[in-house]
Design an enzyme around this catalytic site. Structure first.
Site, PDB file in Angstrom:
ATOM      1  N   TRP A 183      48.817  28.711  33.395  1.00  0.00           N
ATOM      2  CA  TRP A 183      47.557  29.168  32.763  1.00  0.00           C
ATOM      3  C   TRP A 183      48.422  29.680  31.158  1.00  0.00           C
ATOM      4  O   TRP A 183      49.632  30.057  31.265  1.00  0.00           O
ATOM      5  CB  TRP A 183      47.360  30.691  33.404  1.00  0.00           C
ATOM      6  N   GLU A 224      44.188  26.903  34.988  1.00  0.00           N
ATOM      7  CA  GLU A 224      43.390  27.938  35.063  1.00  0.00           C
ATOM      8  C   GLU A 224      42.730  28.485  33.483  1.00  0.00           C
ATOM      9  O   GLU A 224      43.558  28.512  32.601  1.00  0.00           O
ATOM     10  CB  GLU A 224      44.200  29.233  35.521  1.00  0.00           C
ATOM     11  N   LYS A 226      40.483  30.864  30.869  1.00  0.00           N
ATOM     12  CA  LYS A 226      40.165  32.238  30.775  1.00  0.00           C
ATOM     13  C   LYS A 226      39.119  32.530  29.722  1.00  0.00           C
ATOM     14  O   LYS A 226      39.302  31.737  28.518  1.00  0.00           O
ATOM     15  CB  LYS A 226      41.368  33.114  30.482  1.00  0.00           C
ATOM     16  N   ASP A 257      39.570  31.625  38.585  1.00  0.00           N
ATOM     17  CA  ASP A 257      39.866  32.920  38.373  1.00  0.00           C
ATOM     18  C   ASP A 257      38.729  33.921  38.465  1.00  0.00           C
ATOM     19  O   ASP A 257      38.045  33.546  37.459  1.00  0.00           O
ATOM     20  CB  ASP A 257      40.893  33.389  37.746  1.00  0.00           C
ATOM     21  N   HIS A 260      37.901  35.568  35.164  1.00  0.00           N
ATOM     22  CA  HIS A 260      38.196  34.745  33.910  1.00  0.00           C
ATOM     23  C   HIS A 260      36.830  34.413  33.383  1.00  0.00           C
ATOM     24  O   HIS A 260      37.104  33.420  32.365  1.00  0.00           O
ATOM     25  CB  HIS A 260      39.183  33.649  34.021  1.00  0.00           C
ATOM     26  N   HIS A 284      41.785  32.090  42.417  1.00  0.00           N
ATOM     27  CA  HIS A 284      42.489  33.370  42.260  1.00  0.00           C
ATOM     28  C   HIS A 284      41.468  34.467  42.553  1.00  0.00           C
ATOM     29  O   HIS A 284      40.556  34.575  41.427  1.00  0.00           O
ATOM     30  CB  HIS A 284      43.299  33.747  40.765  1.00  0.00           C
ATOM     31  N   ASP A 292      38.285  41.337  32.453  1.00  0.00           N
ATOM     32  CA  ASP A 292      39.282  40.999  33.347  1.00  0.00           C
ATOM     33  C   ASP A 292      40.184  41.679  33.568  1.00  0.00           C
ATOM     34  O   ASP A 292      41.533  41.732  33.042  1.00  0.00           O
ATOM     35  CB  ASP A 292      39.844  39.508  32.749  1.00  0.00           C
ATOM     36  N   ASP A 294      41.542  42.867  36.663  1.00  0.00           N
ATOM     37  CA  ASP A 294      42.468  42.755  37.766  1.00  0.00           C
ATOM     38  C   ASP A 294      42.337  43.709  38.850  1.00  0.00           C
ATOM     39  O   ASP A 294      43.577  44.265  39.132  1.00  0.00           O
ATOM     40  CB  ASP A 294      43.833  42.070  37.485  1.00  0.00           C
ATOM     41  N   ASP A 323      44.951  37.644  42.881  1.00  0.00           N
ATOM     42  CA  ASP A 323      45.617  37.889  41.669  1.00  0.00           C
ATOM     43  C   ASP A 323      45.386  39.361  41.016  1.00  0.00           C
ATOM     44  O   ASP A 323      44.223  39.180  40.483  1.00  0.00           O
ATOM     45  CB  ASP A 323      45.233  36.913  40.580  1.00  0.00           C
TER      46      ASP A 323
END
Length: 416
Positions: A183, A224, A226, A257, A260, A284, A292, A294, A323
């Site tokens: 990433w 990955e 985003k 993800d 993302h 993820h 995003d 997390d 993640d």
């Protein structure tokens, strides 16, 4: 009633709709989740990088952050002891463990710098997944693999190639393939004048990285995407369309993800499509709140939907990792809550009479399908979960939390 007695009653309920809970528990135990090391220290790492960069932020200052590899490993050990089943750990390259007086920049990292992690994993019989760290570094200030500066780009190409060698070392030492995920934070704060040139440079960088000799049966390289990050709100070079096409053309993995994408997009809807065209897909799982951010994974609707698609598509075809990084709460509790919730979501998916539900859809009997899906939500999944915890030697229900509070008083309180 004991946990076992409640389980036996639940088993009969599920048997009535064609689900064998004994087989479900065996299947659940075979699904490993890769637990990310960076929750334990707020993505700080051990290579002296300093403040986070690359559009990443952690918020909060809860006491007890792991300050070195010894503390981080101890914290991960404690968390894993409260999570049923056998899992994996997921490392970033910035978590290299150097001997006293030793240091190597990221393009000079070697397997020896991760020997302590291999020792940790071997003692516990678990595998390791890996990520190059293309952020929080002076050479990542503007761009990495898409940089217009050839020297900057060459540095990061060497770094990712070094990480492939380290990933193969993990696989060979531990006897299980290593998923190595790329990433990058490259992008533009405002509307770019040229999207093509940075993406062409990224493509060339990836081509150079993958031209090296490595064993694809041991190292599963993934890319990955985003949609945006802080400071790159208008354009990310590594978009989903770019990586999905690149992965397909070059026979590597595309990693999804769940934080993302645009707020109205969900990863659960993408998995079935990806598995029609890829042998495997990497995930993820995190929890975005408006962006995003997390947050810790909850036992919420989207996590349940992701798990349903993992189970229906074949759990052996989905490389599952978490993640998130929350510095506002006890970090070990965050790990345990997130990991156990992912397992609860998988259990929920395994306990569904999926063939019967699919048959109702195929016959377009949407009335009965809706009814059954809704009724199943109140079936006694909690009794099955508690029994799964008990037979795997970890505390059921909320009983695990007393161990976290004791660990906080006895261990974390001494970290200043």
């Amino acid at each position: 009633m004991t946990i076992k007695e409640r389980y036996e009653a639940a088993r009969e309920s599920y048997k009535a709709v064609g689900v064998d809970t004994d087989q479900v528990l065996l299947a659940l135990k075979q699904i490993p989740i890769s637990m990310h090391c960076w929750q334990g220290d707020d993505v700080t790492g051990f290579d002296g990088a300093g403040a986070l960069s690359g559009g990443i932020q952690t918020t909060g200052n809860y006491p007890g952050r792991a300050r070195n590899s010894k503390e981080l490993m101890a914290d991960m050990d404690k968390a894993l002891s409260l999570i049923p089943g056998k899992h994996r750990i997921n490392l970033h390259a910035s978590y290299a463990v150097f001997e006293e007086g030793e240091w190597a920049d990221r393009d000079k990292l070697e397997p020896k710098h991760f020997a302590k992690w291999v020792e940790f994993a071997k003692e516990r019989g678990i595998g390791i997944d890996f990520n190059p760290t293309l952020f929080s570094h002076s050479k990542a200030e503007h761009a990495t693999l898409s940089s217009e500066d050839p020297e900057i780009r060459a540095f990061w190409i060497r770094h990712v190639q070094a990480c492939i060698r380290i990933s193969q070392y993990f696989a060979e030492e531990l006897g299980t393939p290593c998923t190595m995920n790329i990433w990058i934070p490259d992008g533009f704060k405002d509307i770019p004048a040229d999207r093509t040139s940075p993406r062409a440079r990224l493509k060339d960088s990836l081509d150079q990285i993958l031209s090296m000799d490595y064993d694809k049966s041991k190292v599963f390289v993934a890319v990955e995407s985003k949609v945006f990050g802080i400071g790159m709100e208008s354009c990310t070079v590594g978009s989903h369309e770019f990586y999905m096409n690149y992965a397909s053309k070059n026979d590597i993995l595309c990693l999804l993800d769940s934080g993302h994408y645009h707020p109205t997009e969900v990863v659960s809807d993408k998995i079935s499509s990806m598995l029609l065209f890829f042998d495997k897909v990497a995930l993820h799982v995190t929890r975005p709140v408006r962006w995003d951010s997390d947050h810790v994974v909850l036992f919420d609707d989207e996590t349940k939907e992701i798990a349903k698609e993992v189970v229906r598509g074949g759990a052996d075809r989905v490389l599952l990792a978490l993640d998130f990084f929350d510095a506002s709460i006890n970090r070990l509790s965050a790990w345990v809550v997130g990991m156990r919730n992912m397992q609860k979501a998988l259990l929920n998916a395994l306990l569904l009479p999926n063939e019967k539900l699919a048959a109702l859809q195929e016959s377009r009997n949407f009335t009965e399908l809706m009814m059954l899906q809704e009724e199943l939500k109140l079936y006694p999944i909690g009794d099955v979960w508690n029994y799964f915890c008990e037979i795997n030697g970890v505390p059921a229900k909320e009983d695990w939390f007393s161990q976290i509070t004791a660990y906080e008083k006895e261990v974390l309180a001494d970290r200043k």
